[in-house]
Design a protein around this motif. Structure first.
Motif, short mmCIF file in Angstrom:
data_model
loop_
_atom_site.label_atom_id
_atom_site.label_comp_id
_atom_site.label_asym_id
_atom_site.label_seq_id
_atom_site.Cartn_x
_atom_site.Cartn_y
_atom_site.Cartn_z
N LEU A 128 0.81 -1.21 0.00
CA LEU A 128 0.00 0.00 0.00
C LEU A 128 0.85 1.27 0.00
O LEU A 128 0.45 2.30 0.55
CB LEU A 128 -0.94 0.00 1.20
N ALA A 129 2.04 1.18 -0.63
CA ALA A 129 2.84 2.40 -0.78
C ALA A 129 2.08 3.38 -1.67
O ALA A 129 1.31 2.99 -2.54
CB ALA A 129 4.20 2.07 -1.40
N MET A 130 2.30 4.66 -1.43
CA MET A 130 1.64 5.73 -2.19
C MET A 130 0.13 5.67 -2.03
O MET A 130 -0.63 5.89 -2.96
CB MET A 130 2.02 5.65 -3.67
N VAL A 147 6.24 7.22 2.17
CA VAL A 147 6.41 7.49 0.74
C VAL A 147 5.46 8.58 0.27
O VAL A 147 5.88 9.61 -0.26
CB VAL A 147 6.20 6.20 -0.10
N LEU A 148 4.15 8.37 0.47
CA LEU A 148 3.16 9.28 -0.10
C LEU A 148 3.23 10.68 0.51
O LEU A 148 3.35 11.67 -0.20
CB LEU A 148 1.76 8.71 0.07
N LEU A 149 3.11 10.77 1.82
CA LEU A 149 3.00 12.09 2.44
C LEU A 149 4.25 12.96 2.20
O LEU A 149 4.12 14.14 1.85
CB LEU A 149 2.69 11.96 3.92
N PRO A 150 5.47 12.41 2.36
CA PRO A 150 6.64 13.25 2.05
C PRO A 150 6.70 13.68 0.59
O PRO A 150 7.13 14.81 0.30
CB PRO A 150 7.82 12.34 2.42
N LEU A 151 6.28 12.80 -0.33
CA LEU A 151 6.29 13.18 -1.74
C LEU A 151 5.30 14.31 -2.01
O LEU A 151 5.62 15.27 -2.71
CB LEU A 151 5.96 11.97 -2.62
#
Length: 489
Positions: A128-130, A147-151
C-alpha cells in the motif's frame, strides 16, 4: 490527440465570436519579449486573490489525537493536524448541511510500507505504498507516512497532505450520510470519488475563509498546490469511468473539487450516477491504434497544418481574418513576443518555436510523476503543445472582433476559448483532429505550469490562480464560446 476519425461526447456547433466590440490599440516596443507577470485582479469563487505561504499556522495547537503506528515525524504531525482540522470542519458543517451530527472516525493508522507489514482492510501495508484510504470495515482512515506524504509535501506543499486526507474523510462522510448522499452498496466508484473530491473542495474553502485553527490557505499558490496534488493522483489516459475503482481524469477530479469550493458540501451529496453519466469525460481509447500510441501525435509541421485547419474552421464564424501559423523562433519581428509561441499583431501571424513545442508535446510519464522520478525527456503531451498554439491564435480572433486583449479577464477568456476549441474538436463538426483520452488533462497540466500561455493575455501576462484558469478552460469546453463572451468581459 489524433487526426482523422471522430469521437463525440458533447454536442458543439461552429464557434462564432460574439464579443462586445471594444476599440483597443495595442502598443509594444520592437522585439520586446515578455516573461509574463501575474494578473491578480478579480476573485476566486467570491474570495479575494491572496498570496502567502500556505500550510500549518505558526503556533498551531497540537491536536489531541492518537494514530496507531504514528511517529514524531513531520509527516505524521501534519497528518494528525489535518485529521483534526477536517474533523472540526465536519462537526460544524454536517449539522448545518445535513441536519446530522458528525461522528469522528473510530481508528487512525499511520504505516510505513517499507518496514513492518500489517494486515489492514483486507490488504498488506507492504502493498500500500503511495496510498491513503478510508476503510469502512473498521471506520478507519490510514496513510502512508514514508512514501506518499513526504512526496506530496515535497512536490506541492503541506496543504497537499491535508487535501488528500480530507478526500479520504469524504468517504467516511458518505458512510455516515448513507441515503442522504444517495450512497448504498450499488453506488459506483466514480460517484463516490466525485463526492469525496467535492467534499474536500468544500473543506478547502472553509480553510481559505480563515476558519481553521491549524492551517491557512491562499487562494493563489496555496489553492494551486491543492489542485496540482489532486491532478497528479488521476486515472491514466484510456481508463473508463464505469470501471470499479475509477477515480476520474484530472479534468473530472478538478471539476469536483471546484464544485465543492464554490457551492459547499450539500451540493456534493447531490452528485449521482445521472450527473456522472452526463458530464464525466473519462473514456477508454476507441481503437487499437489509439491504445498503441496512447493517443499521442508527433509535434511536427504536418500536425500543425491540421491544427491550423481545425482552428480556422472552428472560428470561421468570427468574420475576421484568421491568423496564420508560421514556423520560426517563437518571437515577433516587431511588437511583444511571448516565446515559445507569439501572436504577432502587425503580421497577423502566430510564430512557433517548433523545437520547444516538441519538448512540451512529448508524452507525460505519469508513473514517474507519482514516484517523484520524472524523466528528463518527459513532456506534458501533444494537446498541451497544441493548446499553447491555440491560445495565441485566439489573440488574433479577439483582436479582430475588438475584444479587450490585456488583463486578467482577457487571459481567462483566452483559456475559455481554448476550451471552446477543444469542444469543437471533440464534436462531429470538427475537422482534421479529434480528442483522445487524456487530452483535456494535458491542457490542464499546461495550465498549471508557471510559464503557461493558456490563460495569458496578448502580452503573456497570466492569471495568478490556477483555480480560475482551470475553471475558464472547463467553461469553454462544457458551454462553448458564448460562455467566454458572457463570463469574461
Amino acid at each position: 490527440m489524433n487526426t482523422g476519425g471522430r469521437r463525440t461526447r458533447v454536442t458543439a456547433v461552429r464557434i462564432a465570436a460574439v464579443f462586445s466590440a471594444v476599440a483597443l490599440v495595442l502598443t509594444g516596443c520592437a522585439g520586446e519579449q515578455v516573461t509574463g507577470e501575474l494578473q491578480t485582479e478579480g476573485d476566486v469563487a467570491g474570495l479575494p486573490v491572496t498570496h502567502f505561504d500556505s500550510g500549518l499556522k505558526d503556533g498551531a495547537p497540537t491536536p489531541d489525537l492518537k494514530a496507531e503506528g504514528a511517529t514524531d515525524s513531520h509527516a505524521d504531525q501534519l497528518a494528525l493536524a489535518s485529521v483534526a482540522d477536517v474533523t472540526d470542519y465536519w462537526e460544524k458543517e454536517m449539522p448545518r448541511d445535513f441536519d446530522e451530527k458528525f461522528k469522528p472516525v473510530s481508528e487512525l493508522l499511520s504505516y510505513d510500507p517499507t518496514s513492518t507489514a500489517k494486515e489492514v482492510c483486507g490488504a498488506n501495508t507492504a502493498d500500500l505504498a503511495m496510498n491513503a484510504f478510508y476503510c469502512p470495515l473498521n471506520d478507519m482512515v490510514a496513510w502512508d507516512r514514508k512514501v506518499l506524504l513526504p512526496l506530496l509535501e515535497e512536490k506541492f506543499g503541506e496543504m497537499a497532505v491535508t487535501a488528500v486526507l480530507s478526500h479520504e474523510f469524504g468517504h467516511a462522510v458518505q458512510t455516515r450520510l448513507g441515503e442522504k448522499a444517495g450512497i448504498d452498496d450499488n453506488t459506483s466508484t466514480i460517484v463516490k470519488e466525485q463526492q469525496a473530491d467535492c467534499f474536500m473542495g468544500a473543506h478547502m474553502r472553509w480553510i481559505a475563509e480563515g476558519n481553521s485553527k491549524y492551517f491557512e490557505l491562499s487562494t493563489s499558490d496555496g489553492l494551486n498546490e491543492v489542485l496540482g496534488a489532486l491532478f497528479m493522483i488521476r486515472d491514466p489516459a484510456g481508463a473508463d469511468f464505469s470501471e470499479e475503482g475509477a477515480h476520474g481524469s484530472g479534468f473530472d477530479r478538478t471539476y469536483a473539487v471546484q464544485l465543492g469550493f464554490e457551492e459547499g458540501g450539500a451540493r456534493c451529496a447531490e452528485i449521482d450516477q445521472a450527473e456522472a453519466d452526463e458530464r464525466i469525460t473519462e473514456v477508454p481509447f476507441k481503437n487499437a491504434a489509439d491504445r498503441e500510441t496512447r493517443g499521442e501525435a508527433d509535434i511536427s509541421w504536418t500536425t500543425m497544418e491540421y491544427v491550423q485547419m481545425s482552428l480556422d474552421d472552428a472560428f470561421s464564424g468570427a468574420g475576421v481574418d484568421a491568423p496564420k501559423l508560421v514556423e520560426g523562433d517563437g518571437t515577433c519581428r516587431r511588437g511583444v513576443s511571448t516565446p515559445p509561441v507569439s501572436y504577432c499583431e502587425q503580421d497577423n501571424e502566430v510564430n512557433l518555436d517548433m523545437t520547444t513545442l516538441a519538448e512540451i508535446g512529448q508524452p507525460a510519464d505519469q508513473q514517474a510523476e507519482m514516484t517523484g522520478q520524472e524523466s528528463p525527456d518527459a513532456g506534458l503531451g501533444d494537446f498541451a503543445a497544441f493548446s499553447e498554439v491555440a491560445s495565441r491564435y485566439v489573440q488574433g480572433i479577439q483582436k479582430g472582433v475588438g475584444a479587450p486583449a490585456k488583463g486578467s479577464q482577457a487571459g481567462l477568456r483566452t483559456a475559455c476559448l481554448v476550451g471552446a476549441w477543444a469542444q469543437y474538436v471533440n464534436s462531429p463538426n470538427g475537422k482534421g483532429l479529434y480528442l483522445s483520452p487524456g487530452d483535456l488533462d494535458e491542457a490542464i497540466a499546461e495550465l498549471l505550469q508557471p510559464r503557461s500561455l493558456l490563460a495569458a493575455d496578448i502580452e503573456g501576462h497570466r492569471v495568478a490562480n490556477g483555480f480560475a484558469r482551470i475553471e475558464a478552460l472547463r467553461n469553454g469546453f462544457l458551454e462553448g464560446s458564448q460562455a467566454c463572451t458572457d463570463t469574461y468581459k
